[in-house]
Design a protein around this motif. Sequence first.
Motif, PDB file in Angstrom:
ATOM      1  N   LEU A   1       0.832  -1.205   0.000  1.00 41.70           N
ATOM      2  CA  LEU A   1       0.000   0.000   0.000  1.00 41.70           C
ATOM      3  C   LEU A   1       0.866   1.254   0.000  1.00 41.70           C
ATOM      4  O   LEU A   1       0.582   2.222  -0.722  1.00 41.70           O
ATOM      5  CB  LEU A   1      -0.911  -0.013   1.224  1.00 41.70           C
ATOM      6  CG  LEU A   1      -1.965   1.087   1.313  1.00 41.70           C
ATOM      7  CD1 LEU A   1      -2.914   1.021   0.120  1.00 41.70           C
ATOM      8  CD2 LEU A   1      -2.734   0.997   2.622  1.00 41.70           C
ATOM      9  N   LYS A   2       1.942   1.230   0.761  1.00 40.81           N
ATOM     10  CA  LYS A   2       2.861   2.372   0.791  1.00 40.81           C
ATOM     11  C   LYS A   2       3.551   2.559  -0.554  1.00 40.81           C
ATOM     12  O   LYS A   2       3.683   3.685  -1.053  1.00 40.81           O
ATOM     13  CB  LYS A   2       3.898   2.167   1.905  1.00 40.81           C
ATOM     14  CG  LYS A   2       4.868   3.312   2.048  1.00 40.81           C
ATOM     15  CD  LYS A   2       5.853   3.062   3.185  1.00 40.81           C
ATOM     16  CE  LYS A   2       6.848   4.196   3.313  1.00 40.81           C
ATOM     17  NZ  LYS A   2       7.832   3.937   4.410  1.00 40.81           N
ATOM     18  N   SER A   3       3.982   1.463  -1.163  1.00 41.01           N
ATOM     19  CA  SER A   3       4.640   1.547  -2.471  1.00 41.01           C
ATOM     20  C   SER A   3       3.676   2.009  -3.555  1.00 41.01           C
ATOM     21  O   SER A   3       4.053   2.748  -4.464  1.00 41.01           O
ATOM     22  CB  SER A   3       5.238   0.182  -2.841  1.00 41.01           C
ATOM     23  OG  SER A   3       6.197  -0.225  -1.884  1.00 41.01           O
ATOM     24  N   PHE A   4       2.430   1.569  -3.459  1.00 44.28           N
ATOM     25  CA  PHE A   4       1.442   1.952  -4.470  1.00 44.28           C
ATOM     26  C   PHE A   4       1.189   3.458  -4.433  1.00 44.28           C
ATOM     27  O   PHE A   4       0.980   4.093  -5.475  1.00 44.28           O
ATOM     28  CB  PHE A   4       0.141   1.183  -4.227  1.00 44.28           C
ATOM     29  CG  PHE A   4      -0.919   1.443  -5.251  1.00 44.28           C
ATOM     30  CD1 PHE A   4      -0.876   0.824  -6.486  1.00 44.28           C
ATOM     31  CD2 PHE A   4      -1.956   2.329  -4.972  1.00 44.28           C
ATOM     32  CE1 PHE A   4      -1.862   1.073  -7.434  1.00 44.28           C
ATOM     33  CE2 PHE A   4      -2.939   2.575  -5.915  1.00 44.28           C
ATOM     34  CZ  PHE A   4      -2.892   1.945  -7.149  1.00 44.28           C
ATOM     35  N   ARG A   5       1.196   4.051  -3.237  1.00 46.99           N
ATOM     36  CA  ARG A   5       0.975   5.491  -3.122  1.00 46.99           C
ATOM     37  C   ARG A   5       2.173   6.287  -3.623  1.00 46.99           C
ATOM     38  O   ARG A   5       2.014   7.428  -4.077  1.00 46.99           O
ATOM     39  CB  ARG A   5       0.681   5.853  -1.667  1.00 46.99           C
ATOM     40  CG  ARG A   5      -0.667   5.309  -1.156  1.00 46.99           C
ATOM     41  CD  ARG A   5      -0.844   5.622   0.315  1.00 46.99           C
ATOM     42  NE  ARG A   5      -2.163   5.181   0.803  1.00 46.99           N
ATOM     43  CZ  ARG A   5      -2.550   5.261   2.068  1.00 46.99           C
ATOM     44  NH1 ARG A   5      -1.715   5.781   2.984  1.00 46.99           N
ATOM     45  NH2 ARG A   5      -3.749   4.839   2.424  1.00 46.99           N
ATOM     46  N   GLN A   6       3.367   5.719  -3.554  1.00 49.45           N
ATOM     47  CA  GLN A   6       4.570   6.445  -3.930  1.00 49.45           C
ATOM     48  C   GLN A   6       4.967   6.249  -5.383  1.00 49.45           C
ATOM     49  O   GLN A   6       5.731   7.045  -5.922  1.00 49.45           O
ATOM     50  CB  GLN A   6       5.743   6.017  -3.025  1.00 49.45           C
ATOM     51  CG  GLN A   6       5.559   6.394  -1.567  1.00 49.45           C
ATOM     52  CD  GLN A   6       6.694   5.888  -0.694  1.00 49.45           C
ATOM     53  OE1 GLN A   6       7.528   5.080  -1.137  1.00 49.45           O
ATOM     54  NE2 GLN A   6       6.744   6.352   0.550  1.00 49.45           N
ATOM     55  N   THR A   7       4.491   5.198  -6.025  1.00 50.28           N
ATOM     56  CA  THR A   7       4.948   4.902  -7.370  1.00 50.28           C
ATOM     57  C   THR A   7       4.309   5.837  -8.392  1.00 50.28           C
ATOM     58  O   THR A   7       3.176   6.295  -8.232  1.00 50.28           O
ATOM     59  CB  THR A   7       4.627   3.435  -7.736  1.00 50.28           C
ATOM     60  OG1 THR A   7       5.207   3.133  -9.001  1.00 50.28           O
ATOM     61  CG2 THR A   7       3.125   3.199  -7.819  1.00 50.28           C
TER      62      THR A   7
END
Length: 370
Positions: free
Chosen positions: A54-60
Amino acid sequence: MNASALPLSNNTPLCYSINSPPFNYHPTIASAYFSSIFSSLGLISNLIAFIVLLKSFRQTHSHSRSFFLIFLGGLVVTDFMGLLVTGSIVVSFHVTHFNWRTVDPNCHFCNFMGMSMVFYGLCPLLLSAAMSVERFIGINHPFARSASMPKSRAISMVLTVWLIAGCIALLPLTGIGSYHIQMPGSWCFFNISSKGNDLAFSLLFSLAGLMSLTVSFLLNTVSVVTLIKVCCGQDRNQRRRDYEVEMMVQLILIVVICSVCWCPLLIFIAQTVLSGASLQIKYLLLWLRFATWNQILDPWVYILFRRAVLKRIYPRFDWSRGSIMTSSFSNTLRRFTRTSLGTLGSDGAGEMEKSSVTAPSALKPPPPSP
């Protein structure tokens, strides 16, 4: 004749027609501890992986990476729910030693667990194949997938996979196959038999899993070859494939884990029903335990095999520029070139300085004669 098609004597429910509890088996306290620890470890692992995703999805900002993260999220959610549903039933049995005939006289609970075992077993295999197809198109045919394609398309593909697995899991309720209580009485699964509709469903489950793994293997092989050509070719400076390589490594590891965990059980089911041999319970339990490890190992692929983690493990490696597959070679070549140019530059500067000092004396006109 199929056991599920035979008339049941004494109004015995279908799920108890082959194996009727209580069994002559007394689970030890170690079984309860093992099941609890096993389920807790898997739930915690998938929860951590979901938070990281979830954190990576928001940052990508990469469109293809967003698609891949959605598929990974679907896989993590599936594994988490599979462990939560099936693990809670198994742990409850080992703790309370309940009698299925008393708790579930009409086989509703047993059918639910059997469907859960089939659904949450097929989903990782089908999702791996879907992820391999998505990566194959994204790497080999990048123009076939528009950059403006909405992320809801990936969500709909995950929902489609869940729908297919759910339809297969519902087939025994329509008469194609049947769910039965299994030894030692802690779980329900479809009847692995070489007779009638049980044969058809057993082969369907086994072949669906094996075909998913085969498709994943073939498509990933082509994708890896394409990535190697791109990263090591003449256009490696124009086409940066850092994220593609990272996603490809994660996908290959997921497929390898699925193959190692599920192939023994899938091959065992197909071999048993095709040979007409009697079911060996000890091997079924052994290969089933192998398969359940898939739900624990899957989340650690993304937790550990990320560039952010690999940077800390190997900080000297160039993770920020160039392709992952060629960065080591590029760094070596770049350092060698800089050193050579630096040496030449210092030597050239020295020669120019000497020439600038000696040139005036050489060009100085001679003093006038008296």
